[in-house]
Design a protein around this motif. Structure first.
Motif, PDB file in Angstrom:
ATOM      1  N   VAL A 167      -1.284  15.952  21.289  1.00  0.00           N
ATOM      2  CA  VAL A 167      -0.795  15.460  19.998  1.00  0.00           C
ATOM      3  C   VAL A 167      -0.910  13.945  20.001  1.00  0.00           C
ATOM      4  O   VAL A 167      -0.403  13.278  20.916  1.00  0.00           O
ATOM      5  CB  VAL A 167       0.673  15.872  19.732  1.00  0.00           C
ATOM      6  N   PHE A 168      -1.568  13.411  18.983  1.00  0.00           N
ATOM      7  CA  PHE A 168      -1.781  11.965  18.865  1.00  0.00           C
ATOM      8  C   PHE A 168      -1.257  11.540  17.505  1.00  0.00           C
ATOM      9  O   PHE A 168      -1.707  12.032  16.468  1.00  0.00           O
ATOM     10  CB  PHE A 168      -3.273  11.662  18.979  1.00  0.00           C
ATOM     11  N   GLU A 169      -0.284  10.639  17.516  1.00  0.00           N
ATOM     12  CA  GLU A 169       0.300  10.155  16.266  1.00  0.00           C
ATOM     13  C   GLU A 169       0.097   8.654  16.154  1.00  0.00           C
ATOM     14  O   GLU A 169       0.416   7.898  17.071  1.00  0.00           O
ATOM     15  CB  GLU A 169       1.789  10.476  16.195  1.00  0.00           C
ATOM     16  N   SER A 170      -0.428   8.229  15.010  1.00  0.00           N
ATOM     17  CA  SER A 170      -0.709   6.812  14.769  1.00  0.00           C
ATOM     18  C   SER A 170      -0.128   6.440  13.414  1.00  0.00           C
ATOM     19  O   SER A 170      -0.432   7.077  12.397  1.00  0.00           O
ATOM     20  CB  SER A 170      -2.226   6.577  14.793  1.00  0.00           C
ATOM     21  N   ASN A 171       0.731   5.406  13.421  1.00  0.00           N
ATOM     22  CA  ASN A 171       1.410   4.974  12.196  1.00  0.00           C
ATOM     23  C   ASN A 171       1.108   3.507  11.909  1.00  0.00           C
ATOM     24  O   ASN A 171       1.139   2.679  12.830  1.00  0.00           O
ATOM     25  CB  ASN A 171       2.926   5.121  12.347  1.00  0.00           C
ATOM     26  N   PHE A 172       0.835   3.206  10.662  1.00  0.00           N
ATOM     27  CA  PHE A 172       0.701   1.807  10.242  1.00  0.00           C
ATOM     28  C   PHE A 172       1.532   1.656   8.973  1.00  0.00           C
ATOM     29  O   PHE A 172       1.055   1.847   7.858  1.00  0.00           O
ATOM     30  CB  PHE A 172      -0.769   1.458   9.977  1.00  0.00           C
ATOM     31  N   ASP A 173       2.807   1.338   9.183  1.00  0.00           N
ATOM     32  CA  ASP A 173       3.772   1.276   8.078  1.00  0.00           C
ATOM     33  C   ASP A 173       4.124  -0.172   7.750  1.00  0.00           C
ATOM     34  O   ASP A 173       4.011  -1.068   8.588  1.00  0.00           O
ATOM     35  CB  ASP A 173       5.051   2.024   8.457  1.00  0.00           C
ATOM     36  N   ARG A 174       4.591  -0.342   6.523  1.00  0.00           N
ATOM     37  CA  ARG A 174       5.074  -1.645   6.077  1.00  0.00           C
ATOM     38  C   ARG A 174       6.290  -1.429   5.189  1.00  0.00           C
ATOM     39  O   ARG A 174       6.505  -0.322   4.677  1.00  0.00           O
ATOM     40  CB  ARG A 174       3.982  -2.385   5.277  1.00  0.00           C
ATOM     41  N   PHE A 175       7.058  -2.487   4.987  1.00  0.00           N
ATOM     42  CA  PHE A 175       8.137  -2.421   4.000  1.00  0.00           C
ATOM     43  C   PHE A 175       7.701  -3.223   2.780  1.00  0.00           C
ATOM     44  O   PHE A 175       7.892  -4.443   2.709  1.00  0.00           O
ATOM     45  CB  PHE A 175       9.445  -2.968   4.583  1.00  0.00           C
ATOM     46  N   ARG A 176       7.111  -2.534   1.831  1.00  0.00           N
ATOM     47  CA  ARG A 176       6.631  -3.153   0.595  1.00  0.00           C
ATOM     48  C   ARG A 176       6.978  -2.230  -0.566  1.00  0.00           C
ATOM     49  O   ARG A 176       6.105  -1.565  -1.143  1.00  0.00           O
ATOM     50  CB  ARG A 176       5.127  -3.404   0.660  1.00  0.00           C
ATOM     51  N   PRO A 177       8.266  -2.150  -0.902  1.00  0.00           N
ATOM     52  CA  PRO A 177       8.713  -1.177  -1.903  1.00  0.00           C
ATOM     53  C   PRO A 177       8.299  -1.514  -3.331  1.00  0.00           C
ATOM     54  O   PRO A 177       8.435  -0.659  -4.212  1.00  0.00           O
ATOM     55  CB  PRO A 177      10.239  -1.205  -1.753  1.00  0.00           C
ATOM     56  N   GLU A 178       7.793  -2.717  -3.563  1.00  0.00           N
ATOM     57  CA  GLU A 178       7.377  -3.096  -4.909  1.00  0.00           C
ATOM     58  C   GLU A 178       5.882  -3.364  -4.937  1.00  0.00           C
ATOM     59  O   GLU A 178       5.314  -3.959  -4.014  1.00  0.00           O
ATOM     60  CB  GLU A 178       8.140  -4.337  -5.372  1.00  0.00           C
ATOM     61  N   VAL A 179       5.240  -2.931  -6.012  1.00  0.00           N
ATOM     62  CA  VAL A 179       3.804  -3.142  -6.193  1.00  0.00           C
ATOM     63  C   VAL A 179       3.539  -4.614  -6.451  1.00  0.00           C
ATOM     64  O   VAL A 179       4.227  -5.258  -7.255  1.00  0.00           O
ATOM     65  CB  VAL A 179       3.276  -2.291  -7.368  1.00  0.00           C
ATOM     66  N   ARG A 180       2.553  -5.162  -5.769  1.00  0.00           N
ATOM     67  CA  ARG A 180       2.179  -6.558  -5.962  1.00  0.00           C
ATOM     68  C   ARG A 180       0.911  -6.651  -6.808  1.00  0.00           C
ATOM     69  O   ARG A 180       0.125  -5.709  -6.871  1.00  0.00           O
ATOM     70  CB  ARG A 180       1.961  -7.239  -4.607  1.00  0.00           C
ATOM     71  N   GLN A 181       0.708  -7.781  -7.428  1.00  0.00           N
ATOM     72  CA  GLN A 181      -0.463  -7.983  -8.282  1.00  0.00           C
ATOM     73  C   GLN A 181      -1.666  -8.419  -7.448  1.00  0.00           C
ATOM     74  O   GLN A 181      -2.101  -9.566  -7.487  1.00  0.00           O
ATOM     75  CB  GLN A 181      -0.142  -9.016  -9.378  1.00  0.00           C
ATOM     76  N   ARG A 182      -2.165  -7.470  -6.677  1.00  0.00           N
ATOM     77  CA  ARG A 182      -3.342  -7.695  -5.848  1.00  0.00           C
ATOM     78  C   ARG A 182      -4.333  -6.570  -6.115  1.00  0.00           C
ATOM     79  O   ARG A 182      -3.930  -5.431  -6.356  1.00  0.00           O
ATOM     80  CB  ARG A 182      -2.955  -7.707  -4.353  1.00  0.00           C
ATOM     81  N   TRP A 183      -5.633  -6.878  -6.041  1.00  0.00           N
ATOM     82  CA  TRP A 183      -6.614  -5.848  -6.370  1.00  0.00           C
ATOM     83  C   TRP A 183      -6.497  -4.638  -5.449  1.00  0.00           C
ATOM     84  O   TRP A 183      -6.779  -3.506  -5.859  1.00  0.00           O
ATOM     85  CB  TRP A 183      -8.032  -6.415  -6.336  1.00  0.00           C
ATOM     86  N   ARG A 184      -6.041  -4.846  -4.215  1.00  0.00           N
ATOM     87  CA  ARG A 184      -5.915  -3.732  -3.285  1.00  0.00           C
ATOM     88  C   ARG A 184      -4.881  -2.707  -3.741  1.00  0.00           C
ATOM     89  O   ARG A 184      -4.918  -1.546  -3.313  1.00  0.00           O
ATOM     90  CB  ARG A 184      -5.518  -4.242  -1.893  1.00  0.00           C
ATOM     91  N   GLU A 185      -3.928  -3.135  -4.566  1.00  0.00           N
ATOM     92  CA  GLU A 185      -2.846  -2.248  -4.981  1.00  0.00           C
ATOM     93  C   GLU A 185      -2.993  -1.780  -6.423  1.00  0.00           C
ATOM     94  O   GLU A 185      -2.115  -1.090  -6.942  1.00  0.00           O
ATOM     95  CB  GLU A 185      -1.501  -2.953  -4.793  1.00  0.00           C
ATOM     96  N   GLN A 186      -4.095  -2.125  -7.066  1.00  0.00           N
ATOM     97  CA  GLN A 186      -4.345  -1.700  -8.437  1.00  0.00           C
ATOM     98  C   GLN A 186      -5.288  -0.505  -8.461  1.00  0.00           C
ATOM     99  O   GLN A 186      -5.957  -0.198  -7.480  1.00  0.00           O
ATOM    100  CB  GLN A 186      -4.925  -2.865  -9.248  1.00  0.00           C
ATOM    101  N   ALA A 187      -5.348   0.165  -9.591  1.00  0.00           N
ATOM    102  CA  ALA A 187      -6.245   1.306  -9.731  1.00  0.00           C
ATOM    103  C   ALA A 187      -7.691   0.843  -9.598  1.00  0.00           C
ATOM    104  O   ALA A 187      -8.056  -0.244 -10.048  1.00  0.00           O
ATOM    105  CB  ALA A 187      -6.024   1.972 -11.087  1.00  0.00           C
TER     106      ALA A 187
END
Length: 342
Positions: free
Chosen positions: A144-164
């Protein structure tokens, strides 16, 4: 010297590329395509400024083009650069669909040029530690191999990476790293199951995923959440001899953000340790994490261009990674496990 042009001069270029190009003796950054002339003049005054890639490819006499623009532009810009007889270092995610990746590989091969995906997190210190433990058989057979890449970013930011948009969202952003690391360790899976969601209020792109790569003898679970506060688990690797775990993220990105020079002896030195739990009686052993070394990617690329050695990343690996992300999206939408057929 490798005459280098940079396309896009935002966070990725300034943080993950320029610090290494500036100190490596084989690279000479001579040209930049950007919409911000003043920023280029401030950060890289010796480079020529261009407003579009066509002018740069025509006038700058380049050996290498580094592309750090939004994901949906990668294919067209890489294609133009290869057809201008330049080597290409292409930021992750490589492209937004696997067919584009295969076409770029075909062009690169026909032109005799290197097409290198920028999968720098193969040189994260924690991942290098996991890889070494697996290769040394200290964990035994990984189950079993588990890999997590988490962040605390509960609000959407105005960046192209987070837009549709095509190739936006956390699945392509961080998922491309986790998938690349998993395929690098274990090869192609038999099937993929995934849940990909836009979980935050007003989110227009995937900001949470849980993906399982199914193998004949193991399960590989890849996760990313925008709601993880504190120092969460990064890797948990369960073998039939021992289990390895570590928390937190590799330090190199934060050091680069903080302006730590890559020649500093402390660069890449991890500030946390891992834990090895051995056998049924749970003998615990602290494991010092390997030094992270993104600079190795640049050194290997320079050697490949100048000496004909093997490039640091096979572009076909990146295509398989994009195919995995596509399969994860399909699995999530269909609510079922999708067979790997690449």
């Amino acid at each position: 010297m490798i005459r280098t042009g940079i396309v896009g001069f935002g966070f990725a270029a300034q943080t993950f590329h320029l610090p290494f190009l500036s100190i490596h003796p084989d690279f000479e950054p001579v040209a930049v395509v950007s919409s911000n002339h003043d920023l280029v003049a401030e950060k890289l005054p010796s480079a020529a400024y261009y407003s579009n890639i066509e002018e740069m490819l025509r006038d700058a006499e380049l050996d290498l083009v580094i592309i750090t623009t939004p994901n949906h532009t990668h294919f067209d810009l890489a294609k133009q650069s290869l057809e201008a007889d330049c080597h290409v270092l292409l930021e992750k995610p490589f492209v937004v669909n696997s067919g584009q990746g295969l076409e770029l590989i075909k062009i690169a091969n026909a032109r005799g040029k290197i097409l290198c995906p920028y999968q720098n997190r193969r040189w994260d210190g924690d991942f290098l530690t996991v890889k070494a433990l697996i290769e040394s058989d200290e964990l035994g057979q990984v189950r079993v191999f588990e890999s997590n890449f988490d962040r605390f970013r509960p609000e959407v930011r105005q960046r192209w990476r987070e837009q549709a948009g095509e190739g936006s969202g956390i699945l392509y952003d961080l998922g491309s790293h986790l998938v690349d690391q998993a395929l690098h360790l274990f090869g192609s899976p038999l099937a993929v199951t995934a849940h990909c969601k836009a979980m935050r209020p007003q989110s227009q792109a995937t900001d949470y995923f849980k993906m399982t790569l199914h193998y004949a003898d193991k399960e590989v679970v890849l996760n990313s959440s925008p709601y993880r506060s504190g120092k969460g688990s990064r890797f948990v690797v369960q073998g039939d001899k021992a289990t390895f775990s570590c928390a937190g993220l590799d330090i190199q990105e934060q050091q680069l953000r903080d302006g730590v020079t890559v020649t500093n002896s402390e660069f890449g030195r991890q500030q946390h340790i891992g834990k090895l739990e051995i056998g049924d009686n749970v003998t615990e052993k602290d494991i010092e994490l390997e030094h992270g070394c993104y600079s190795e990617l640049f050194a290997s690329l320079a050697s490949a261009i100048l000496n004909g050695t093997t490039p640091p990343i096979d572009p076909y690996d990146a295509v398989k990674g994009i195919y995995t992300l596509e399969l994860a999206q399909h699995a999530s939408e269909a609510g079922k496990t999708e067979r790997w057929e690449f």
